[in-house]
Design an enzyme around this catalytic site. Structure first.
Site, PDB file in Angstrom:
ATOM      1  N   GLY A   1      -7.687 -12.003 -22.377  1.00 12.52           N
ATOM      2  CA  GLY A   1      -6.987 -12.283 -23.530  1.00 12.52           C
ATOM      3  C   GLY A   1      -5.415 -12.686 -23.295  1.00 12.52           C
ATOM      4  O   GLY A   1      -5.074 -12.835 -21.951  1.00 12.52           O
TER       5      GLY A   1
ATOM      6  N   SER B   1     -17.015 -19.188 -17.751  1.00 12.36           N
ATOM      7  CA  SER B   1     -18.354 -18.486 -17.890  1.00 12.36           C
ATOM      8  C   SER B   1     -18.411 -17.185 -18.553  1.00 12.36           C
ATOM      9  O   SER B   1     -17.255 -16.516 -18.554  1.00 12.36           O
ATOM     10  CB  SER B   1     -18.689 -18.324 -16.286  1.00 12.36           C
ATOM     11  OG  SER B   1     -19.978 -17.555 -16.285  1.00 12.36           O
TER      12      SER B   1
ATOM     13  N   LEU C   1     -23.024  -8.821 -16.618  1.00 15.14           N
ATOM     14  CA  LEU C   1     -23.924  -9.935 -16.127  1.00 15.14           C
ATOM     15  C   LEU C   1     -25.219 -10.042 -16.604  1.00 15.14           C
ATOM     16  O   LEU C   1     -26.221 -10.511 -15.853  1.00 15.14           O
ATOM     17  CB  LEU C   1     -23.882  -9.801 -14.539  1.00 15.14           C
ATOM     18  CG  LEU C   1     -22.586 -10.022 -13.727  1.00 15.14           C
ATOM     19  CD1 LEU C   1     -22.801  -9.829 -12.485  1.00 15.14           C
ATOM     20  CD2 LEU C   1     -22.050 -11.355 -13.971  1.00 15.14           C
TER      21      LEU C   1
ATOM     22  N   ASN D   1     -18.972 -16.202  -7.936  1.00 12.62           N
ATOM     23  CA  ASN D   1     -18.275 -15.182  -8.727  1.00 12.62           C
ATOM     24  C   ASN D   1     -18.340 -13.940  -7.733  1.00 12.62           C
ATOM     25  O   ASN D   1     -19.527 -13.290  -7.711  1.00 12.62           O
ATOM     26  CB  ASN D   1     -18.872 -14.708  -9.989  1.00 12.62           C
ATOM     27  CG  ASN D   1     -18.239 -13.734 -10.780  1.00 12.62           C
ATOM     28  OD1 ASN D   1     -17.169 -13.206 -10.339  1.00 12.62           O
ATOM     29  ND2 ASN D   1     -18.786 -13.112 -11.654  1.00 12.62           N
TER      30      ASN D   1
ATOM     31  N   THR E   1     -11.292 -11.103 -14.773  1.00 12.18           N
ATOM     32  CA  THR E   1     -10.648 -10.364 -15.649  1.00 12.18           C
ATOM     33  C   THR E   1      -9.846  -9.122 -14.973  1.00 12.18           C
ATOM     34  O   THR E   1     -10.568  -8.922 -13.821  1.00 12.18           O
ATOM     35  CB  THR E   1     -11.710  -9.571 -16.545  1.00 12.18           C
ATOM     36  OG1 THR E   1     -12.876  -9.161 -15.779  1.00 12.18           O
ATOM     37  CG2 THR E   1     -12.274 -10.542 -17.740  1.00 12.18           C
TER      38      THR E   1
ATOM     39  N   LYS F   1     -14.612 -17.825  -7.171  1.00 13.55           N
ATOM     40  CA  LYS F   1     -14.076 -17.330  -8.224  1.00 13.55           C
ATOM     41  C   LYS F   1     -13.510 -15.870  -7.985  1.00 13.55           C
ATOM     42  O   LYS F   1     -14.138 -14.990  -7.662  1.00 13.55           O
ATOM     43  CB  LYS F   1     -14.837 -17.194  -9.558  1.00 13.55           C
ATOM     44  CG  LYS F   1     -14.005 -16.484 -10.689  1.00 13.55           C
ATOM     45  CD  LYS F   1     -15.082 -16.734 -11.934  1.00 13.55           C
ATOM     46  CE  LYS F   1     -14.394 -16.305 -13.292  1.00 13.55           C
ATOM     47  NZ  LYS F   1     -14.992 -16.418 -14.754  1.00 13.55           N
TER      48      LYS F   1
ATOM     49  N   CYS G   1     -16.578  -9.860 -10.366  1.00 14.88           N
ATOM     50  CA  CYS G   1     -17.011  -9.346 -11.658  1.00 14.88           C
ATOM     51  C   CYS G   1     -16.706  -7.671 -11.582  1.00 14.88           C
ATOM     52  O   CYS G   1     -17.276  -7.070 -10.809  1.00 14.88           O
ATOM     53  CB  CYS G   1     -18.482  -9.513 -11.880  1.00 14.88           C
ATOM     54  SG  CYS G   1     -18.929  -8.994 -13.769  1.00 14.88           S
TER      55      CYS G   1
END
Length: 305
Positions: free
Chosen positions: A219, A21, A73, A128, A195, A167, A131
């Site tokens: 990453g 996502s 978002l 989620n 992240t 998540k 975030c």
């Protein structure tokens, strides 16, 4: 002939490769580049009850072996996603999709889940609670086992019998404890990791690079951390896991599965190479043969034995 099929709580996928996502939009942008029906599925852009413009700019910062984002978002809201984005997607993607939802209250999560679970195109709800780019929402629910469990129960109650995956954030001391709380509250599966929290400072301006000061770090650099957390959660729960975080090769996908993932999402790598998921799917059978893997389901969690 190798078998690449996997199963997420009854949601059958041709292969385990899923764009994450926020890195694949609503799919049709990538459909201009290749046939996205080769994907296992994909998780569409995080959706909230109301439209969101997102955070102020700049929102992106470069890092060694990764990037920071603080998009916040940005999305058109759940009603517009249903009215416009899903019909447009249906023209180029024949499979069911993962609906990623977020919110700032229990009621907002319930609203999004109820509306999207009613859509025939949606095969799985990804909630989620992780975030790091928004204030007073998202990650605040995912750092506390009881709060994560509360959201899990609320979404499950309106999910129309569709699988619900939570998540989770890596920005906690014990991710396995939170995953177990979600399982106990009825979650069908777990997605991790979102992240990590990071920042950069502009030496000339002597100020943070991101307008939001901090953002989500993703990453290649986060892959070992993500792999470790998938391993820990696999030890703690008996429900399927979608692993993600720094995945950028076919070998990374298999490593995630050996650690315990039933499927694997690819995020930041899509922003560097829009063909990365296609390339991994095409390479997967040959890499499986080289490693003497006949069925992908046989290697899920196999490194634990």
């Amino acid at each position: 002939m190798v078998n690449t099929h996997v199963n997420l709580s009854g949601f059958e996928l041709d292969n385990p490769v899923i764009p994450a996502s926020g890195t694949f939009g609503y799919g049709y942008e990538f459909a201009e580049l290749y046939d996205i029906n080769i994907l296992g599925t994909f998780s569409f852009k995080g959706t909230t009850r109301d439209p969101r413009f997102g955070n102020p700019t700049p929102r992106i910062a470069e890092c060694a072996s990764g990037m920071l984002n603080s998009v916040g978002l940005q999305n058109p809201g759940v009603d517009q996603v249903i009215a416009e984005e899903l019909p447009r997607l249906k023209k180029c993607f024949r499979k069911k999709v993962i609906a990623n939802i977020s919110g700032f209250s229990r009621d907002e999560y319930v609203c999004c889940a109820e509306k999207l679970a009613a859509q025939e195109q949606v095969g799985l709800i990804e909630v989620n609670v992780s975030c790091p780019n928004v204030h007073n929402g998202g990650m605040s629910f995912g750092t506390c086992p009881s709060s994560a469990a509360e959201i899990t129960r609320a979404v499950k109650a309106v999910a129309n019998h569709k699988p619900v995956y939570l998540k989770l954030t890596p920005n906690v001391t014990n991710v396995a404890e939170i995953a177990k709380a979600c399982e106990d509250a009825g979650a069908d599966g777990i997605s991790l990791i979102n992240t990590m929290l990071g920042m950069r400072i502009d030496l000339r301006k002597r100020k943070p690079v991101l307008a939001n000061t901090m953002g989500g770090f993703s990453g290649k650099a986060v892959f070992p951390v993500a792999l470790r957390m998938v391993w820990q959660v696999y030890e703690a729960v008996r429900i399927p896991i979608i692993g993600m975080g720094g995945v950028s090769s076919t070998e990374d996908v298999l490593e995630m599965m050996f650690a315990g993932a039933s499927a694997v999402q690819i995020g930041a790598a899509n922003l560097q190479n829009p063909f990365i998921c296609k390339e991994i799917i095409e390479e997967l059978p040959a890499v499986m043969e080289r490693l003497n893997i006949q069925n992908l389901t046989d290697i899920i969690g196999a490194a634990h034995s």
